[in-house]
Design an enzyme around this catalytic site. Structure first.
Site, PDB file in Angstrom:
ATOM      1  N   SER A   1      -1.304   0.096  -2.603  1.00 50.03           N
ATOM      2  CA  SER A   1      -0.582  -1.395  -2.369  1.00 50.03           C
ATOM      3  C   SER A   1       0.600  -1.484  -3.325  1.00 50.03           C
ATOM      4  O   SER A   1       1.567  -0.714  -3.242  1.00 50.03           O
ATOM      5  CB  SER A   1      -1.722  -2.354  -2.736  1.00 50.03           C
TER       6      SER A   1
ATOM      7  N   HIS B   1      -5.305  -1.298   3.125  1.00 48.97           N
ATOM      8  CA  HIS B   1      -5.912  -2.520   2.931  1.00 48.97           C
ATOM      9  C   HIS B   1      -7.223  -2.691   3.569  1.00 48.97           C
ATOM     10  O   HIS B   1      -7.475  -3.831   4.427  1.00 48.97           O
ATOM     11  CB  HIS B   1      -5.392  -3.687   2.650  1.00 48.97           C
TER      12      HIS B   1
ATOM     13  N   GLU C   1       1.883   0.324   5.692  1.00 55.71           N
ATOM     14  CA  GLU C   1       0.946  -0.561   5.881  1.00 55.71           C
ATOM     15  C   GLU C   1       1.254  -1.974   4.807  1.00 55.71           C
ATOM     16  O   GLU C   1       2.072  -1.680   4.226  1.00 55.71           O
ATOM     17  CB  GLU C   1      -0.640  -0.014   5.377  1.00 55.71           C
TER      18      GLU C   1
END
Length: 308
Positions: free
Chosen positions: A116, A278, A213
């Site tokens: 992330s 995620h 992502e």
């Protein structure tokens, strides 16, 4: 693009430091994560500022200087065998240039794990240290605490990396079929777009197998990030693309059309639903590893184990 330096694998009893370079960490989740690590026969130590909160910006785990000091101290401590991030959120970009990269380079390699917002640090470790890193679950992350698959894939990567040289996406489907070779890189799309023009930023993904992502983004924002990378020439020469999870990036039909529109014209293999990021049961993907992507089979085969 060349493969990066591989750190050593972990052994039972290894000491691992938990740091929070980005957002604040719930204490109960941190303690649960430490229990998981102890169950792996690791010796986790918590950096001093992990539970801090910034006095003005409550989305930060304390001050930029404090977060940077934690990461640098953990990395440079010869008694620490690996550094694991507690969570993502936001804040890594604010502290990355406060790190003493010469001191960190002198300290030598060790495994570094996160995803992330930690994408900014994956890129920095690659560019400034020439070091392979692990895009994987974080110590206080919900998926790490509740999902056996996420735990076991990270554990295998850390302790027995030869057992996970072939990474298989359970639901992986080709958006564009074919095979490609390259060196893995990537992470959160928004962070990669935000890195453009930053000091020491990667000039392009040429020769790479790019993993993408994101979470909680509207399709038009994802369009903007991808278009920015395309306009900047950053995607020219990329070998292939692996698409991970797009949690809360609805609607799915529009998202799929967008990814096909923006990435299909690259003329390289693109695989969807590869199972990192995620999502529940997220796979651990080494960044900086030479590998082959088979988009039709939904596999990423590493030339060597991620860790020595």
């Amino acid at each position: 693009m060349r493969p990066l330096l591989r750190p050593s694998r972990l052994a039972p009893g290894a000491r691992v430091a938990v740091v929070a370079p980005s957002g604040p960490v719930p204490e109960e989740r941190l303690q649960a994560g430490l229990d998981v690590l102890r169950g792996w026969d690791l010796d986790p130590v918590v950096a001093p500022h992990v539970l801090d909160r910034h006095g003005t910006f409550d989305y930060l785990a304390g001050t930029d200087a404090g977060r940077a000091a934690d990461l640098q101290a953990a990395w440079c401590d010869p008694a620490v065998d690996a550094v694991l991030c507690a969570r993502g959120g936001y804040g890594a970009q604010r502290m990355v240039d406060l790190l003493d990269w010469e001191a960190m380079r002198a300290a030598g390699p060790k495994p570094f794990v996160g995803f992330s917002d930690i994408t900014a640090l994956h890129e920095a470790f690659a560019r400034r240290l020439g070091l392979l890193t692990l895009h994987g679950p974080m110590a206080a992350g919900v998926d790490f605490l509740k999902n056996a698959r996420a735990q076991e894939h990270l554990r295998a990567t850390l302790f027995a990396p030869e057992t996970v040289r072939v990474i298989t996406a359970d639901a992986g489907t080709p958006l564009v079929g074919g095979r490609a070779r390259g060196v893995t890189l990537g992470g959160c799309l928004a962070l990669l777009a935000a890195e453009l023009g930053a000091p020491h930023a990667r000039p392009s993904a040429r020769g790479g197998l790019l993993c993408l992502e994101d979470v909680g983004e509207e399709p038009y924002r994802l369009d903007r990030y991808l278009t920015q990378l395309l306009r900047a020439g950053w995607l020219e020469g990329v070998g292939g693309v692996l698409l991970g999870s797009w949690e809360e990036c609805e609607p799915a039909a529009v998202l799929r059309a967008l990814l096909a529109d923006r990435l299909g014209g690259l003329g390289v293999p693109v695989v969807e639903d590869f199972g990192f990021g995620h999502c529940a049961g997220a796979l651990t993907i080494p960044f900086g590893a030479a590998a082959e992507l088979d988009a039709d089979a939904g596999t990423l085969t590493l030339d060597e184990p991620a860790l020595r």
